[in-house]
Motif scaffolding. Structure first.
Motif, short mmCIF file in Angstrom:
data_model
loop_
_atom_site.label_atom_id
_atom_site.label_comp_id
_atom_site.label_asym_id
_atom_site.label_seq_id
_atom_site.Cartn_x
_atom_site.Cartn_y
_atom_site.Cartn_z
N GLN A 1 0.90 -1.14 -0.03
CA GLN A 1 0.21 0.02 -0.08
C GLN A 1 0.88 1.31 0.13
N ILE A 2 2.00 1.32 0.97
CA ILE A 2 2.59 2.51 0.91
C ILE A 2 3.59 2.66 -0.21
N LEU A 3 4.09 1.49 -1.00
CA LEU A 3 4.60 1.57 -2.47
C LEU A 3 3.64 2.23 -3.57
N ALA A 4 2.42 1.62 -3.53
CA ALA A 4 1.38 1.88 -4.62
C ALA A 4 1.12 3.38 -4.30
N LYS A 5 1.06 4.04 -3.07
CA LYS A 5 0.78 5.22 -2.80
C LYS A 5 1.85 6.43 -3.36
N THR A 6 3.18 5.70 -3.36
CA THR A 6 4.22 6.71 -4.17
C THR A 6 4.04 7.09 -5.66
N ARG A 7 3.13 6.08 -6.00
CA ARG A 7 2.91 6.44 -7.59
C ARG A 7 4.29 6.11 -8.33
N ARG A 8 5.21 5.68 -7.71
CA ARG A 8 6.52 5.37 -8.67
C ARG A 8 6.36 4.28 -9.34
N TYR A 9 5.52 3.34 -8.97
CA TYR A 9 5.30 1.98 -9.47
C TYR A 9 4.20 1.80 -10.39
N THR A 10 4.18 1.21 -11.80
CA THR A 10 3.20 0.83 -12.41
C THR A 10 2.80 -0.64 -12.19
N ALA A 11 3.24 -1.15 -11.35
CA ALA A 11 2.75 -2.72 -10.87
C ALA A 11 3.66 -3.04 -9.63
N ILE A 12 3.11 -3.95 -8.89
CA ILE A 12 3.69 -4.49 -7.69
C ILE A 12 3.36 -5.63 -7.43
N VAL A 13 4.32 -6.62 -7.27
CA VAL A 13 4.23 -8.06 -7.02
C VAL A 13 4.27 -8.41 -5.59
N ALA A 14 3.64 -9.31 -5.12
CA ALA A 14 3.94 -9.77 -3.60
C ALA A 14 4.18 -11.40 -3.75
N ALA A 15 5.31 -11.81 -3.02
CA ALA A 15 5.72 -13.30 -2.90
C ALA A 15 5.92 -13.75 -1.51
N GLY A 16 5.19 -14.67 -1.38
CA GLY A 16 5.34 -15.36 0.08
C GLY A 16 5.01 -16.70 0.24
N LEU A 17 5.57 -17.55 1.22
CA LEU A 17 5.12 -18.77 1.49
C LEU A 17 4.45 -18.89 2.80
N VAL A 18 3.29 -19.22 3.02
CA VAL A 18 2.72 -19.25 4.42
C VAL A 18 2.44 -20.87 4.56
N VAL A 19 3.25 -21.39 5.69
CA VAL A 19 3.11 -22.74 6.23
C VAL A 19 2.75 -22.82 7.57
N ASP A 20 1.83 -23.66 8.01
CA ASP A 20 1.37 -23.66 9.44
C ASP A 20 1.01 -24.90 9.72
N GLY A 21 0.47 -25.76 8.75
CA GLY A 21 -0.14 -27.01 9.09
C GLY A 21 -1.40 -26.97 9.98
N GLY A 22 -2.00 -25.80 10.13
CA GLY A 22 -3.34 -25.75 10.56
C GLY A 22 -4.31 -24.79 9.92
N VAL A 23 -5.20 -24.58 10.37
CA VAL A 23 -6.29 -23.62 9.76
C VAL A 23 -5.63 -22.01 9.39
N THR A 24 -5.08 -21.79 10.40
CA THR A 24 -4.61 -20.46 10.60
C THR A 24 -3.82 -20.05 9.36
N HIS A 25 -2.83 -20.65 8.46
CA HIS A 25 -2.16 -20.34 7.38
C HIS A 25 -3.37 -20.09 6.16
N GLU A 26 -4.42 -20.80 6.24
CA GLU A 26 -5.31 -20.41 5.27
C GLU A 26 -6.18 -19.11 5.30
N HIS A 27 -6.27 -18.68 6.60
CA HIS A 27 -6.73 -17.61 7.05
C HIS A 27 -5.72 -16.20 6.78
N ILE A 28 -4.62 -16.56 7.15
CA ILE A 28 -3.55 -15.63 6.96
C ILE A 28 -3.51 -15.26 5.22
N ALA A 29 -3.28 -16.27 4.57
CA ALA A 29 -3.20 -16.30 3.20
C ALA A 29 -4.39 -15.45 2.56
#
Length: 187
Positions: free
Chosen positions: A84-112
């Motif tokens: 959000q902060i990067l988007a508000k700078t208007r410097r970027y024409t696109a933003i990509v987010a990458a991450g791996l959420v590993v939990d083993g329980g229901v929590t990881h699905e909620h976080i993702a």
């Protein structure tokens, strides 16, 4: 002397060309593009596969490496605020987010789900396209086979997200040009 004829050389050159796979040609942008890549530090070695594949594919699609800024945050949960902060700078024409959420329980699905919803909200509020390579795993056991699987999967995801990013930027460039020309009403 027994030298090959020029015709034989030409035939061999044509055969060599037909064996080499053709590199796809991608359309060029009318204006320079700048992309932010925000990645989680959790499972850094796995997420790095996505980043490397993204950068390689983005370069093939005429977004130079020098136009891609990489940011690292502690975990996937922290990604939306940075996006959000990067988007508000208007410097970027696109933003990509990458991450791996590993939990083993229901929590990881909620976080993702929470992260992806927040990324969509940022995109709609700022009109800066945001792309997600946030993946989840129900298995928390980090065997070498699982790590290798995720590295391969993240590399493929990096190519896919670069393709989606480039195609969306091209589409938005055309659409904004049509709006500016009065071909499409802006609202």
């Amino acid at each position: 002397m027994n030298q090959p004829s020029q015709d034989a050389e030409a035939d061999r050159s044509e055969a060599d060309k037909s064996e080499a796979p053709e590199r796809p040609t991608h359309p060029r942008f009318a204006k320079p593009q700048r992309v932010a890549f925000v990645q989680s530090a959790w499972h850094r070695d796995v997420v790095a596969e996505c980043r490397a594949a993204f950068i390689a594919e983005a370069e093939a699609r005429h977004i130079p490496r020098t136009a891609i800024d990489v940011f690292e945050v502690p975990g996937s949960f922290e990604i939306p605020l940075h996006v959000q902060i990067l988007a508000k700078t208007r410097r970027y024409t696109a933003i990509v987010a990458a991450g791996l959420v590993v939990d083993g329980g229901v929590t990881h699905e909620h976080i993702a789900d929470t992260v992806i919803r927040a990324l969509m909200d940022v995109q709609l509020r700022t009109e800066v396209p945001v792309f997600s390579a946030i993946l989840t795993s129900q298995e928390s056991e980090a065997t070498q086979a699982r790590i290798d699987f995720f590295k391969t999967h993240f590399a493929a995801k990096g190519v896919e997200v670069a393709e989606a990013c480039a195609n969306t930027l091209l589409s938005l460039e055309r659409l904004r040009g049509q709006v500016a020309a009065g071909i499409v009403a802006s609202g």
